[in-house]
Write an enzyme that holds these catalytic residues in place. Structure first.
Site, PDB file in Angstrom:
ATOM      1  N   LYS A 137       0.854  -1.192   0.000  1.00 21.49           N
ATOM      2  CA  LYS A 137       0.000   0.000   0.000  1.00 21.49           C
ATOM      3  C   LYS A 137       0.890   1.243   0.000  1.00 21.49           C
ATOM      4  CE  LYS A 137      -3.734  -2.424   2.379  1.00 21.49           C
ATOM      5  NZ  LYS A 137      -4.542  -2.543   3.609  1.00 21.49           N
ATOM      6  N   LYS A 169      -3.973 -14.653  -1.139  1.00 23.72           N
ATOM      7  CA  LYS A 169      -4.946 -13.990  -0.285  1.00 23.72           C
ATOM      8  C   LYS A 169      -6.318 -14.614  -0.466  1.00 23.72           C
ATOM      9  CE  LYS A 169      -4.144  -9.939   1.107  1.00 23.72           C
ATOM     10  NZ  LYS A 169      -4.132  -8.477   1.312  1.00 23.72           N
ATOM     11  N   GLU A 202      -2.955 -16.481   3.209  1.00 22.71           N
ATOM     12  CA  GLU A 202      -3.827 -15.760   4.137  1.00 22.71           C
ATOM     13  C   GLU A 202      -4.897 -16.703   4.669  1.00 22.71           C
ATOM     14  OE1 GLU A 202      -5.473 -11.596   3.418  1.00 22.71           O
ATOM     15  OE2 GLU A 202      -7.242 -12.828   3.069  1.00 22.71           O
TER      16      GLU A 202
END
Length: 285
Positions: A137, A169, A202
């Protein structure tokens, strides 16, 4: 030692494109007002408290603008600074100093803000084994500098981009049809392509963690948006077989509590996407 993404070629490309954006065909303000051949000196004045980052980059920017510029560093990256400190002196052609000024300040203010925040948050978990880690990010075309600043502030870089690590993810898992096929497809793909990349998966609950453990052949398990009790149970269940990363909704207030759950890493996008720049200015002397 610099991280692998900080190559001389990458630095040159960034500086060249950033100067092209800012200067274009010419810094007409400086060229018009300052007599040709005029030389001078300026100091980088700190107007805030925090951790300094971007000095090494600043030196490269000054040299790229004009090799005749001479830079004297009075501080180094990672130093604590306070209001009134002088970080560097630059001397040489006055117009060149001013042409480099804004890019130097833009980079150093943001990098120092990131390093300052990273350092502050790192201190909050210093009583644990957990390391603070960044994410993707980041600001487009400025990721290299932002991740560099995280390192300077005492944090850890996660993967740099999509090509240097596999992170499966929730969307990858869902599109692949589940954790087992997502992992097995990835292992097969990496083997076929001859790629030696670490794999992170994840997980959203203890059942998904157990599925990852049953398949194996990965490197990291991400514990996403789990409450403290679930996270503690997850760490015990994994039992050191794979590295653990806590992520999702972690704030400055909850950071120590998450670290005390025993995870190896905590990733926070806020390290790079919501920081306050460290105030500084370049002043003629």
């Amino acid at each position: 030692m610099k991280p692998p993404y900080l190559t001389p070629e990458a630095l040159r490309f960034f500086i060249t494109s950033a100067l092209l954006e800012d200067i274009g065909p010419g810094d007409y303000s400086s060229l018009a007002s300052i007599p040709a051949g005029k030389t001078g000196k300026a100091q980088l004045l700190i107007k805030d408290e925090g951790i300094l980052a971007g000095l090494e980059l600043a030196g490269e920017i000054f040299r790229a603008v004009d090799p005749a510029l001479q830079v004297e560093f009075l501080k180094k990256d990672g130093d604590e600074v306070k209001v009134g400190d002088v970080a560097l002196l630059v001397s040489g052609p006055s117009a060149s100093i001013l042409s480099a000024e804004r890019l130097v300040l833009n980079c150093m203010q943001r990098m120092s803000g990131i390093a300052t925040k990273t350092n502050r948050l790192t201190q909050l978990i210093s009583h644990t084994k957990t390391r603070l880690m960044d994410t993707r990010k980041t600001t487009p075309n400025f990721r290299m500098m932002e991740k560099w600043a995280v390192l300077i502030g005492g944090g850890v870089n996660h993967r740099f981009a999509l090509y240097d690590m596999v992170m499966l993810k929730d969307n990858h898992v869902d599109f692949a049809g589940g954790i087992r096929p997502a992992i097995e497809n990835t292992q097969r793909f990496l083997a076929e392509k001859g790629l030696n990349l670490k794999i992170e998966v994840e997980t959203r609950n203890l059942d998904e963690i157990q599925q990852v453990l049953d398949v194996g052949g990965i490197d990291y398990i991400m514990l996403d948006n789990m409450d403290y009790d679930t996270m503690k149970t997850a760490v015990k269940l994994i039992d050191g077989r794979f590295l653990t990363e806590a992520s999702g909704g972690i704030t400055e207030e909850t950071l120590p509590l998450v670290a005390e759950c025993g995870v190896d890493f905590i990733s926070m996008g806020a390290l790079t996407y919501s920081v306050t720049a460290l105030d500084m200015s370049l002043k003629a002397v």
